[in-house]
Design a protein around this motif. Structure first.
Motif, PDB file in Angstrom:
ATOM      1  N   TYR A 145       5.581  13.473  10.842  1.00 31.40           N
ATOM      2  CA  TYR A 145       5.779  12.398   9.871  1.00 31.40           C
ATOM      3  C   TYR A 145       4.453  12.012   9.252  1.00 31.40           C
ATOM      4  CZ  TYR A 145       6.467   7.690   8.020  1.00 31.40           C
ATOM      5  OH  TYR A 145       6.484   6.589   7.205  1.00 31.40           O
ATOM      6  N   ALA A 146       4.474  11.721   7.941  1.00 30.47           N
ATOM      7  CA  ALA A 146       3.287  11.216   7.243  1.00 30.47           C
ATOM      8  C   ALA A 146       3.743  10.149   6.258  1.00 30.47           C
ATOM      9  CB  ALA A 146       2.552  12.333   6.520  1.00 30.47           C
ATOM     10  N   GLY A 147       2.974   9.062   6.166  1.00 33.15           N
ATOM     11  CA  GLY A 147       3.361   7.996   5.258  1.00 33.15           C
ATOM     12  C   GLY A 147       2.211   7.045   4.980  1.00 33.15           C
ATOM     13  N   LEU A 148       2.508   6.023   4.211  1.00 33.16           N
ATOM     14  CA  LEU A 148       1.546   4.967   3.909  1.00 33.16           C
ATOM     15  C   LEU A 148       2.308   3.660   3.737  1.00 33.16           C
ATOM     16  CD1 LEU A 148       1.825   4.362   0.575  1.00 33.16           C
ATOM     17  CD2 LEU A 148       0.668   6.553   0.489  1.00 33.16           C
ATOM     18  N   GLY A 149       1.585   2.547   3.906  1.00 31.09           N
ATOM     19  CA  GLY A 149       2.289   1.281   3.807  1.00 31.09           C
ATOM     20  C   GLY A 149       1.369   0.079   3.877  1.00 31.09           C
ATOM     21  N   TRP A 150       2.002  -1.068   4.068  1.00 29.36           N
ATOM     22  CA  TRP A 150       1.288  -2.349   4.169  1.00 29.36           C
ATOM     23  C   TRP A 150       1.861  -3.131   5.345  1.00 29.36           C
ATOM     24  CZ3 TRP A 150      -2.763  -4.826   1.796  1.00 29.36           C
ATOM     25  CH2 TRP A 150      -2.886  -6.202   2.066  1.00 29.36           C
ATOM     26  N   ARG A 151       0.970  -3.579   6.216  1.00 30.20           N
ATOM     27  CA  ARG A 151       1.358  -4.371   7.380  1.00 30.20           C
ATOM     28  C   ARG A 151       0.356  -5.514   7.513  1.00 30.20           C
ATOM     29  NH1 ARG A 151       1.088  -0.627  10.929  1.00 30.20           N
ATOM     30  NH2 ARG A 151       3.321  -0.163  11.205  1.00 30.20           N
ATOM     31  N   GLN A 152       0.860  -6.737   7.657  1.00 27.25           N
ATOM     32  CA  GLN A 152      -0.010  -7.913   7.708  1.00 27.25           C
ATOM     33  C   GLN A 152      -0.623  -8.045   9.105  1.00 27.25           C
ATOM     34  OE1 GLN A 152       0.271  -9.592   4.698  1.00 27.25           O
ATOM     35  NE2 GLN A 152      -0.412 -11.682   4.946  1.00 27.25           N
ATOM     36  N   SER A 153      -1.410  -7.029   9.504  1.00 30.39           N
ATOM     37  CA  SER A 153      -1.975  -7.025  10.853  1.00 30.39           C
ATOM     38  C   SER A 153      -3.440  -7.437  10.877  1.00 30.39           C
ATOM     39  CB  SER A 153      -1.823  -5.630  11.465  1.00 30.39           C
ATOM     40  OG  SER A 153      -2.466  -4.658  10.677  1.00 30.39           O
ATOM     41  N   HIS A 154      -4.033  -7.769   9.727  1.00 31.18           N
ATOM     42  CA  HIS A 154      -5.443  -8.160   9.696  1.00 31.18           C
ATOM     43  C   HIS A 154      -5.619  -9.662   9.848  1.00 31.18           C
ATOM     44  CE1 HIS A 154      -3.726  -8.328   5.725  1.00 31.18           C
ATOM     45  NE2 HIS A 154      -4.779  -8.968   5.223  1.00 31.18           N
ATOM     46  N   ARG A 155      -4.505 -10.413   9.901  1.00 31.12           N
ATOM     47  CA  ARG A 155      -4.595 -11.852  10.165  1.00 31.12           C
ATOM     48  C   ARG A 155      -3.283 -12.319  10.774  1.00 31.12           C
ATOM     49  NH1 ARG A 155      -4.600 -11.756   4.390  1.00 31.12           N
ATOM     50  NH2 ARG A 155      -2.650 -12.524   3.477  1.00 31.12           N
ATOM     51  N   SER A 156      -3.365 -13.425  11.511  1.00 33.79           N
ATOM     52  CA  SER A 156      -2.197 -13.943  12.210  1.00 33.79           C
ATOM     53  C   SER A 156      -1.216 -14.581  11.238  1.00 33.79           C
ATOM     54  CB  SER A 156      -2.623 -14.978  13.254  1.00 33.79           C
ATOM     55  OG  SER A 156      -3.479 -14.409  14.213  1.00 33.79           O
ATOM     56  N   GLY A 157       0.055 -14.627  11.699  1.00 35.91           N
ATOM     57  CA  GLY A 157       1.072 -15.303  10.919  1.00 35.91           C
ATOM     58  C   GLY A 157       2.102 -14.354  10.342  1.00 35.91           C
ATOM     59  N   PHE A 158       3.003 -14.928   9.536  1.00 37.13           N
ATOM     60  CA  PHE A 158       4.063 -14.154   8.912  1.00 37.13           C
ATOM     61  C   PHE A 158       3.517 -13.343   7.740  1.00 37.13           C
ATOM     62  CE2 PHE A 158       6.674 -17.397  11.004  1.00 37.13           C
ATOM     63  CZ  PHE A 158       7.669 -16.591  11.554  1.00 37.13           C
ATOM     64  N   GLY A 159       4.174 -12.230   7.462  1.00 40.06           N
ATOM     65  CA  GLY A 159       3.790 -11.391   6.331  1.00 40.06           C
ATOM     66  C   GLY A 159       4.917 -10.452   5.953  1.00 40.06           C
ATOM     67  N   VAL A 160       4.656  -9.631   4.960  1.00 39.46           N
ATOM     68  CA  VAL A 160       5.628  -8.628   4.524  1.00 39.46           C
ATOM     69  C   VAL A 160       5.236  -7.272   5.088  1.00 39.46           C
ATOM     70  CG1 VAL A 160       6.258  -9.873   2.442  1.00 39.46           C
ATOM     71  CG2 VAL A 160       4.349  -8.254   2.386  1.00 39.46           C
ATOM     72  N   PHE A 161       6.216  -6.397   5.162  1.00 39.42           N
ATOM     73  CA  PHE A 161       5.987  -5.049   5.672  1.00 39.42           C
ATOM     74  C   PHE A 161       6.679  -4.059   4.744  1.00 39.42           C
ATOM     75  CE2 PHE A 161       7.431  -1.329   8.001  1.00 39.42           C
ATOM     76  CZ  PHE A 161       6.256  -0.899   8.590  1.00 39.42           C
TER      77      PHE A 161
END
Length: 224
Positions: A145-161
């Protein structure tokens, strides 16, 4: 407190804060082309992390026709994956590579477009064969599998994925008749067995026109 003690304290605090920023867990609820489920990620440094995901429960009905047979199919999708994630800009954007275990298949029922089945010019009465039953597997077993994306893991709290990627397909088709006519010992049954194998190969060749399956998921996440 001495100057040396203050420096040591500040260094310790800085190290602790850096560790906290670089050692985050993110839990997400996602849905997409492989179903709905959960995504769990551990970002152990500014630029590296690992993640695991499971999605499933996505089913729908579809149809497909060849020159001689109309097929109705019930498609079932599920997938789990384990990847290494690279954050090139130390933000939420990441590149992902690893392994996925997909389970993408369809239970199919085929009926003749006319009153008879016709394979390679040979006609077979529909009442003698009944319906064609089988399974079409698009992807199964461990796949890269290969992919790319966005994960709000650089700061605490709620975010989009969000994440998009691809896995290779490996189509496999298995067909049989409901009346089991191809299981007989007569020459016509032997010929029908060959015709069914050729029909399976035709369907596999058409499925191979799609060498990869697109994986796309979106959702919400919380980083601890």
């Amino acid at each position: 407190m001495t100057a040396t003690g203050m420096i040591a304290t500040l260094c310790l605090l800085g190290t602790t804060q850096a560790y906290a920023q670089d050692n985050r867990m993110t839990l997400g609820a996602v849905a997409g082309t492989t179903g709905a489920g959960a995504d769990l990620a551990w970002r152990f440094s500014e630029r590296l992390g690992v993640s695991a995901r499971y999605t499933g429960g996505l089913d729908w009905s579809t149809d497909y026709s060849t020159d001689d047979v109309n097929y109705d199919g019930d498609v079932n999708l599920a997938a789990s994956k384990l990847t290494l994630d690279y954050y090139p800009f130390t933000s939420g954007f990441f590149l992902s590579a690893g392994l996925m275990l997909p389970d993408i298949d369809a239970d199919v029922v085929g009926r003749p477009r006319n009153s008879t089945y016709q394979f390679n010019g040979q006609e077979y009465p529909a009442d003698a064969l009944g319906t064609l039953h089988g399974t079409v597997t698009l992807a199964d077993g461990v796949q890269p599998y290969a992919g790319l994306g966005w994960r709000q893991s650089h700061r605490s709290g709620f975010g989009v994925f969000a994440e998009v990627g691809v896995i290779p397909t490996d189509p496999d088709v298995s067909l049989r008749t409901s009346e089991g006519f191809e299981n007989g010992d007569n020459p016509l049954s032997a010929q029908l067995r060959r015709e069914i194998r050729q029909e399976e190969q035709r369907l596999e060749d058409e499925a191979n026109e799609w060498p990869v399956y697109p994986v796309a998921v979106v959702g919400v996440s919380y980083t601890f």
